[in-house]
Write an enzyme that holds these catalytic residues in place. Structure first.
Site, PDB file in Angstrom:
ATOM      1  N   ASN A   9       0.857  -1.189   0.000  1.00  0.00           N
ATOM      2  CA  ASN A   9       0.000   0.000   0.000  1.00  0.00           C
ATOM      3  C   ASN A   9       0.895   1.240   0.000  1.00  0.00           C
ATOM      4  O   ASN A   9       1.491   1.578   1.015  1.00  0.00           O
ATOM      5  CB  ASN A   9      -0.895  -0.037   1.251  1.00  0.00           C
ATOM      6  CG  ASN A   9      -1.728   1.224   1.396  1.00  0.00           C
ATOM      7  OD1 ASN A   9      -1.865   2.005   0.447  1.00  0.00           O
ATOM      8  ND2 ASN A   9      -2.283   1.430   2.571  1.00  0.00           N
ATOM      9  N   LYS A  11       0.065   4.274  -0.309  1.00  0.00           N
ATOM     10  CA  LYS A  11      -0.597   5.453   0.283  1.00  0.00           C
ATOM     11  C   LYS A  11      -0.405   6.680  -0.632  1.00  0.00           C
ATOM     12  O   LYS A  11      -0.409   6.539  -1.842  1.00  0.00           O
ATOM     13  CB  LYS A  11      -0.079   5.692   1.692  1.00  0.00           C
ATOM     14  CG  LYS A  11      -0.080   4.427   2.547  1.00  0.00           C
ATOM     15  CD  LYS A  11       0.088   4.695   4.007  1.00  0.00           C
ATOM     16  CE  LYS A  11       0.247   3.378   4.740  1.00  0.00           C
ATOM     17  NZ  LYS A  11       0.137   3.488   6.174  1.00  0.00           N
ATOM     18  N   HIS A  95      -9.514   0.913   5.054  1.00  0.00           N
ATOM     19  CA  HIS A  95      -8.211   1.118   5.716  1.00  0.00           C
ATOM     20  C   HIS A  95      -8.416   2.080   6.879  1.00  0.00           C
ATOM     21  O   HIS A  95      -9.204   3.016   6.782  1.00  0.00           O
ATOM     22  CB  HIS A  95      -7.202   1.688   4.712  1.00  0.00           C
ATOM     23  CG  HIS A  95      -5.795   1.672   5.239  1.00  0.00           C
ATOM     24  ND1 HIS A  95      -5.347   2.585   6.156  1.00  0.00           N
ATOM     25  CD2 HIS A  95      -4.751   0.831   5.005  1.00  0.00           C
ATOM     26  CE1 HIS A  95      -4.082   2.309   6.455  1.00  0.00           C
ATOM     27  NE2 HIS A  95      -3.699   1.251   5.767  1.00  0.00           N
ATOM     28  N   GLU A  97      -6.834   4.476   7.880  1.00  0.00           N
ATOM     29  CA  GLU A  97      -6.637   5.889   7.533  1.00  0.00           C
ATOM     30  C   GLU A  97      -7.867   6.449   6.815  1.00  0.00           C
ATOM     31  O   GLU A  97      -8.196   7.623   6.960  1.00  0.00           O
ATOM     32  CB  GLU A  97      -5.341   6.030   6.710  1.00  0.00           C
ATOM     33  CG  GLU A  97      -4.118   5.800   7.590  1.00  0.00           C
ATOM     34  CD  GLU A  97      -2.855   5.367   6.874  1.00  0.00           C
ATOM     35  OE1 GLU A  97      -2.787   5.457   5.641  1.00  0.00           O
ATOM     36  OE2 GLU A  97      -1.914   4.935   7.574  1.00  0.00           O
ATOM     37  N   GLU A 182      -5.273  -5.057  10.858  1.00  0.00           N
ATOM     38  CA  GLU A 182      -4.289  -3.990  10.985  1.00  0.00           C
ATOM     39  C   GLU A 182      -4.519  -3.232  12.293  1.00  0.00           C
ATOM     40  O   GLU A 182      -5.289  -2.252  12.316  1.00  0.00           O
ATOM     41  CB  GLU A 182      -4.416  -3.024   9.810  1.00  0.00           C
ATOM     42  CG  GLU A 182      -4.141  -3.669   8.473  1.00  0.00           C
ATOM     43  CD  GLU A 182      -3.550  -2.656   7.504  1.00  0.00           C
ATOM     44  OE1 GLU A 182      -2.451  -2.896   7.032  1.00  0.00           O
ATOM     45  OE2 GLU A 182      -4.179  -1.620   7.279  1.00  0.00           O
ATOM     46  N   GLY A 188       2.481   2.295  10.582  1.00  0.00           N
ATOM     47  CA  GLY A 188       3.376   3.432  10.378  1.00  0.00           C
ATOM     48  C   GLY A 188       4.106   3.871  11.629  1.00  0.00           C
ATOM     49  O   GLY A 188       4.712   4.943  11.648  1.00  0.00           O
ATOM     50  N   SER A 228       3.583  -2.160  10.298  1.00  0.00           N
ATOM     51  CA  SER A 228       5.041  -2.120  10.460  1.00  0.00           C
ATOM     52  C   SER A 228       5.720  -3.448  10.109  1.00  0.00           C
ATOM     53  O   SER A 228       6.695  -3.841  10.753  1.00  0.00           O
ATOM     54  CB  SER A 228       5.412  -1.670  11.880  1.00  0.00           C
ATOM     55  OG  SER A 228       4.960  -0.347  12.106  1.00  0.00           O
TER      56      SER A 228
HETATM   57  C1  PEP Z   1      -0.614   0.000   5.888  1.00  0.00           C
HETATM   58  O1  PEP Z   1      -0.471   0.901   5.100  1.00  0.00           O
HETATM   59  O2  PEP Z   1      -1.656  -0.650   5.865  1.00  0.00           O
HETATM   60  C2  PEP Z   1       0.466  -0.311   6.822  1.00  0.00           C
HETATM   61  C3  PEP Z   1       0.350  -1.395   7.545  1.00  0.00           C
HETATM   62  O3  PEP Z   1       1.526   0.547   6.890  1.00  0.00           O
HETATM   63  P1  PEP Z   1       2.967   0.254   7.556  1.00  0.00           P
HETATM   64  O4  PEP Z   1       3.462  -1.034   6.991  1.00  0.00           O
HETATM   65  O5  PEP Z   1       3.816   1.414   7.172  1.00  0.00           O
HETATM   66  O6  PEP Z   1       2.759   0.157   9.038  1.00  0.00           O
END
Ligand code: PEP
Length: 270
Positions: A9, A11, A95, A97, A182, A188, A228
């Site tokens: 992803n 983003k 997601h 976000e 998640e 992040g 992460s």
């Molecule tokens: C994500 O974008 O869904 C995500 C898990 O980001 P990251 O791997 O940076 O934590």
């Protein structure tokens, strides 16, 4: 046996040239991958560019969001048919976000972002139904906030999100869906969820799906972990029996790192 999936992803990163370069580097290294599904989720502006770079490979293309209407006066939104016409086979839905739930943003800004992005359980459900009706496979995300985890609400939050996401869908509609657990506090932040705990929550998601579709279908559904994921922690996560791959943000922006994640998932999944 569920073939793992590694989804990157990106983003709100990568202009078109950067997207082309990143996709081409991943395609060169992992384009013929058989033992792990690879999905790239670039920003909408780069979908066509990335599709051209992965043409003829085993890599799939995903959008990061969609609106449920087919067309009309919805300025700034993108519909399922539009995403299909860019080459998308998948779309991320819900997601954290997009739900305005952030793990790495100050609280006052989070409150503002919740109003701006604001996906709800109800809108996630509508988007999933629309995605399926346009032939897109949804990658449905959910996970708890740190405050919810600390309050012992992880299981009820995650179960509730899954039940709301699939409400009104038939077993046939649910079976192709990809899910992603998640935990918001891990996205992040560099703070990864312990593999055993991620495995436990993903097991709970599978049980929740089984209540709706029966265990035979639930056993086939891929449920990813996101938060992460990096080359130095991916192996333990992928070795957990319930975890069927990763939804990866930061580490998917570097071709070498992302290809390492793919290689580990493929090796562990064999
Ligand atoms: C994500 O974008 O869904 C995500 C898990 O980001 P990251 O791997 O940076 O934590």
């Amino acid at each position: 046996m569920r073939t793992p999936i590694m989804a990157g992803n990106w983003k709100m990163n990568c202009d078109n040239e950067q997207a082309r370069e990143l996709a081409a580097a991943i395609a060169q290294n992992a384009g013929d991958m058989q033992d792990c599904g690879v999905i790239l989720c670039p920003p909408a502006t780069a979908l066509t560019m990335v599709q051209a770079a992965i043409e003829g490979t085993n890599i799939g293309l995903a959008a990061q969001n969609m609106f449920w209407e087919e067309k009309g006066a919805y300025t700034g939104e993108l519909s399922g048919p539009m995403l299909r016409s860019c080459g998308c086979k998948y779309v991320i839905i819900g997601h954290s976000e997009r739900r305005g739930r952030f793990g790495s943003v100050a609280d006052d800004f989070t409150a503002e972002l919740q109003k701006i992005f604001g996906d709800s359980d109800a809108s996630v459900n509508r988007k999933i139904k629309a995605a399926l009706s346009y032939g897109l496979t949804p990658i449905v995300c959910g996970g708890e906030l740190l405050a919810e985890r600390r309050a012992g609400q992880t299981d009820s939050v995650v179960k509730g999100q899954v039940q709301a996401a699939i409400a009104g869908l038939s077993a046939e509609q649910i079976s192709p869906i990809i899910c992603a657990y998640e935990p918001v506090w891990a996205i992040g932040t560099g703070e990864v969820c312990d593999a055993g705990e991620a495995n436990r929550v993903i097991g709970l998601i599978r049980e929740t799906l089984a209540e709706a579709v029966g265990s035979a279908i639930a056993e086939q559904i891929r449920i990813l972990y996101g938060g992460s994921v990096k080359p130095d922690n991916v192996r333990g996560l992928m070795e957990a029996p319930e975890i069927d791959g990763g939804l990866v943000g930061g580490a998917s922006l570097k071709a070498d790192a992302f290809c390492e994640l793919i290689a580990v998932a493929a090796q562990v999944g064999e």
